[in-house]
Design an enzyme around this catalytic site. Structure first.
Site, short mmCIF file in Angstrom:
data_model
loop_
_atom_site.label_atom_id
_atom_site.label_comp_id
_atom_site.label_asym_id
_atom_site.label_seq_id
_atom_site.Cartn_x
_atom_site.Cartn_y
_atom_site.Cartn_z
N ASP A 494 1.07 -1.28 -0.20
CA ASP A 494 -0.33 0.09 0.00
C ASP A 494 0.82 1.31 -0.16
O ASP A 494 0.50 2.09 -0.28
CB ASP A 494 -1.07 0.46 1.07
CG ASP A 494 -1.76 -1.17 0.97
OD1 ASP A 494 -2.67 -0.85 0.01
OD2 ASP A 494 -2.49 -1.83 1.99
C1 NOJ Z 1 -1.58 -3.95 5.37
C2 NOJ Z 1 -3.25 -4.25 4.53
O1 NOJ Z 1 -4.35 -4.21 4.66
C3 NOJ Z 1 -2.65 -4.98 3.38
O2 NOJ Z 1 -4.01 -4.86 1.83
C4 NOJ Z 1 -1.36 -4.79 2.87
O3 NOJ Z 1 -1.50 -5.56 1.94
C5 NOJ Z 1 -0.30 -4.64 3.75
N1 NOJ Z 1 -0.56 -3.63 4.46
C6 NOJ Z 1 1.59 -4.06 2.52
O4 NOJ Z 1 1.35 -2.85 2.73
#
Ligand code: NOJ
Length: 803
Positions: A494
């Site tokens: 993200d």
């Molecule tokens: C937490 C998020 O919930 C998830 O969707 C994401 O893939 C990871 N962070 C990595 O950024």
């Protein structure tokens, strides 16, 4: 230093020191009704949605010693007044003679001894019920009679959890409490907000007569709230004020005079915190759960449902920590992530618009398909409803309203409003569901796409198979300068947010894996046209990845909008990314020499004793061109931290290249069960995976945070059961292809699969990593290592001898 121990026989972790470094929690109930209970009895309970229908006020940011959501007080006469204390330790912090918190499957039991009083409180939500039960047993363990009063209390929040914190005039003016007492002195204290009048009430009640109650926090604390939760002035009075609050901070406190309890005698008190449409509607079930036999039965039913859930796959390997994790704790965590996505925990606070994550829950589904295939299917259906007509997906949605949004991308002006990976995960989830269950009819089920007309009706619906095809077509046509998928706002990571036009190697490889699934499915359905089409897409993407993304010793992770690689040896920071190496192996894009080199580079550059870092070196300072990742110090979260979710992907990739020893080394080093021995460093619950552990560039290397709600649960379970133990469902049957550490002489697994029980024994006399020499099913040799579907409800013996 340890704060507790594993009691696998009772499927519990037992905390013996309440002063854990952070709160250690458990989950009770489900998203339908339930929430978190911490190890000192505090609870955050909601019904169907923590943001829109929250019941108790639990503020995780308050210090651990503070009252949160609810507690129990006991008191006895002392001098002119009373000695009041909480048998949960918090919030009165009295010295205890015994403290144990048994973290069980769907329940928490706190056992303590203070001042000659032993208290045992079992907290759970009966299956399918909208009530939290606290089954309280108080025993006089002193040698003299004791006169004891018990005062369970909970603090309500406004149902709109965020409003509770944003408006301190409107909120208190809208809530009120009312008492209903019957002739036996049993009292139900209700609470509701005005807009829910006659539609929804919270209630708190017990199975013993009360002598008085309180519903106003100020009166309960006393002295204009200069009395505190640790020193309640009202409990120095003989009785509470019986005040029905018509505004303010609503609580529910019930004073029970339990009378004299003789030495060794036990008294039982059962409380219920619930929600229903009205008191009349709730009464029959309230009365039912006032009966202790019903409570015992409900608890037994809960235990039986966990028996069923766990029993579908049980392992016996030479490694005790692996057995503990796979047979109990990892499975429980998969159940939790299926229910709560990334919505409600001590770290994900269930406020605002986060809801259920499309990519997260698609992956969570894959962790419960053996144990709860129906639950997985239900969740897939919901997810498909927020997929858009163009094949991409909304990023997250509210489970109650089914209103979805585009996640963080909304917060950045001009940024793309989609994530390049979201929609591809659902292809993996559906394929996994079909292989597990054989339920091909699901592909024909019609599910609406997300877009709605003015009346809120879906503009278009399509069969599940159509949803998958559109996901594939979206990515096929959404590519950049190298023919690789555009990044969108982000991919799985993200926090790397690049300028429009950037391309993602993660999305390219995830696309490859999704294409493999579609090719296999089309083959199984006899749809040769689709096989040809997806094979063409697959080969084209494979060629692009290998032509552009190989950096010499590993694969790069992104191309920026101007075509520069990110995750290259030419970078000073962020030179190598773990996902950049594992996924080309999982997609099958990496030729064998590159697969091996890339995975060796992970071992050399990214591995630590606490797990594999997501990337290295960390970015040191904010770089607006890269986005969120550079907001963390080096070593934290996605910036060179050990982002655990990505570890199982490396484990899977290692098994795919036949490296059983390294795969298991990686698996063991992140096994939370083993963290019990280094808990001062780790700090979080040793019975679940955390999302992140600080990496070795950070001074607090090894510190875990964001426990429970992480994709690590599902993927670590898949990595262990399907790739290390190698038992993978296929369309044709159960494939058995282990890749175990060479020191193992074998293992056993009992697994349900399509209505039959497979009792599998793998023997490894030559201590090999991989390869299968012979497979016998019910004593007869079979060709290959796919054990057929029996579907006959019977047990079958499967014996595997390895090369
Ligand atoms: C937490 C998020 O919930 C998830 O969707 C994401 O893939 C990871 N962070 C990595 O950024």
């Amino acid at each position: 230093m340890q704060y507790g121990y594993f009691d696998d026989e009772h499927r519990e972790y037992v905390i013996t020191n309440p002063k854990t470094p952070v709160k250690w929690i458990n989950y009770v109930g489900t998203l339908a009704f339930g929430g978190i209970v911490d190890h000192t009895g505090g609870a955050l309970i909601c019904k169907e949605d923590p943001a829109l229908n929250r019941i108790t006020k639990y503020i995780p940011q308050l210090p651990s010693s503070e009252f949160k959501g609810g507690t129990l007080y006991l008191r006895f006469k002392q001098g002119e007044g009373y000695k009041a204390f909480s048998p949960f330790f918090v919030p009165t912090l009295d010295p205890y003679d015994l403290y144990e918190c048994h973290v069980g499957l769907g329940y928490t039991r706190i056992v303590s001894e203070f001042y000659g009083i032993r208290t045992e409180v079992t907290i759970f939500v009966p299956l399918g019920e909208s009530r939290e039960i606290r089954d309280i047993r108080i025993t006089n363990v002193s040698d003299r009679p004791l006169e004891i009063d018990a005062i369970p209390v909970i603090e309500y929040t406004h149902f709109d959890a965020l409003k509770q914190f944003t408006n301190a005039d409107w909120v208190p003016q809208t809530v009120q409490s009312k008492a209903y007492c019957d002739e036996d002195g049993l009292l139900i204290l209700t609470q509701y907000a005005f807009m829910n009048k006659d539609t929804r009430i919270n209630y708190f009640t017990s199975n013993c007569p009360i002598s008085s109650f309180e519903s106003d926090r100020s009166r309960f604390l006393g002295d204009n709230e200069y009395g505190t939760w640790a020193n309640l002035l009202s409990l120095q009075q003989e009785e509470l004020s019986n005040y029905e609050a018509l505004r303010g901070d609503n609580i529910a406190a019930l004073l029970h005079r339990l009378g004299v309890i003789q030495s060794s005698e036990t008294t039982r008190l059962i409380t219920q915190l619930g929600q229903d449409e009205s008191i009349e509607k709730a009464l029959p079930s309230i009365n039912r759960y006032r009966d202790s036999e019903q409570v015992d039965r409900a608890f037994d039913e809960l235990a039986a449902s966990w028996d069923t859930y766990l029993s579908r796959l049980q392992v016996e390997t030479p490694d005790a920590n692996t057995n503990s994790l796979l047979n109990i704790h990892n499975l429980r965590q998969c159940h939790t992530t299926m229910n709560w996505s990334r919505y409600l925990s001590l770290y994900q606070l269930g406020l605002g618009a986060r809801g259920i994550g499309f990519r997260d829950s698609s992956q969570d589904v894959m962790g419960v398909l053996v144990s709860a295939p129906e639950g997985g299917k239900e969740l897939i259906r919901k997810l498909l409803q927020v997929q858009k007509r163009d094949g991409s997906a909304m990023h997250q949605f509210n489970p109650l309203t089914m209103v979805a949004n585009e996640g963080h991308s909304r917060e950045v002006e001009g940024a793309p409003r989609y994530y390049s990976d979201d929609h591809l995960w659902i292809v993996l989830a559906v394929a996994a569901y079909l292989k597990e269950t054989g339920d091909l009819a699901f592909l024909d089920e019609v599910v609406p796409y997300y877009e709605k007309d003015k009346e809120g009706q879906p503009l278009e619906s399509g069969m599940v198979l159509d949803h998958l095809k559109r996901a594939i077509e979206f990515t096929w046509s959404d590519v950049g300068a190298h023919g690789l998928p555009l990044l969108g706002f982000a991919d799985w990571n993200d926090t790397v947010n690049l300028r429009r036009g950037a391309e993602s190697l993660f999305a390219a490889n995830l696309y490859g894996k999704a294409l493999l699934e579609m090719m296999e499915l089309a083959q199984h359905l006899g749809d040769q046209e689709s096989v040809a089409r997806y094979t063409e897409y697959y080969e084209a993407m494979k060629q692009r990845v290998n032509e552009h993304a190989w950096d010499g010793e590993w694969y790069v992770r992104y191309f920026d909008a101007d075509g520069s690689p990110i995750g290259s040896h030419r970078d000073i920071e962020g030179q190598i990314y773990a996902n950049g190496q594992s996924w080309p192996v999982i997609s099958g894009f990496a030729p064998p020499d590159r697969a091996k080199a890339a995975l060796d580079a992970v071992y050399r550059r990214l591995n630590t004793r606490n797990g594999i870092k997501l990337s290295t070196p960390g970015y040191d300072g904010f770089d607006p061109a890269k986005g969120g990742v550079t907001t963390y110090p080096p070593g934290a979260k996605e910036n060179g931290g050990i982002f655990l979710h990505a570890n199982p992907w490396v484990i899977i990739a290692e098994t795919m290249v036949g490296n059983g020893d390294r795969a298991f080394e990686y698996y063991s080093q992140i096994n939370p069960v083993a963290k019990n021995d280094t808990i001062e460093e780790f700090e979080c619950e040793p019975y679940v995976y955390p999302q992140n552990i600080l990496g070795d560039e950070h001074p607090q290397f090894g510190l875990a945070r964001n426990s429970w709600l992480t994709g690590t649960a599902s993927w670590a379970y898949q990595a262990a059961t399907q790739y290390i133990l190698g038992i993978r469902p296929t369309y044709e049957g159960l494939l058995i292809d282990p890749c175990i550490p060479s020191k193992w002489d074998g293992f056993k697994v009992i697994r349900e699969y399509r209505e039959a029980i497979y009792q599998i024994e793998v023997k490894n006399p030559d201590r090999a990593f991989e390869g299968v020499k012979s497979v016998k099913v019910d004593g007869k040799g079979i060709t290959g290592n796919v054990v057929p579907v029996f579907g006959d409800g019977k047990a079958h013996q499967v014996e595997i001898i390895r090369v």
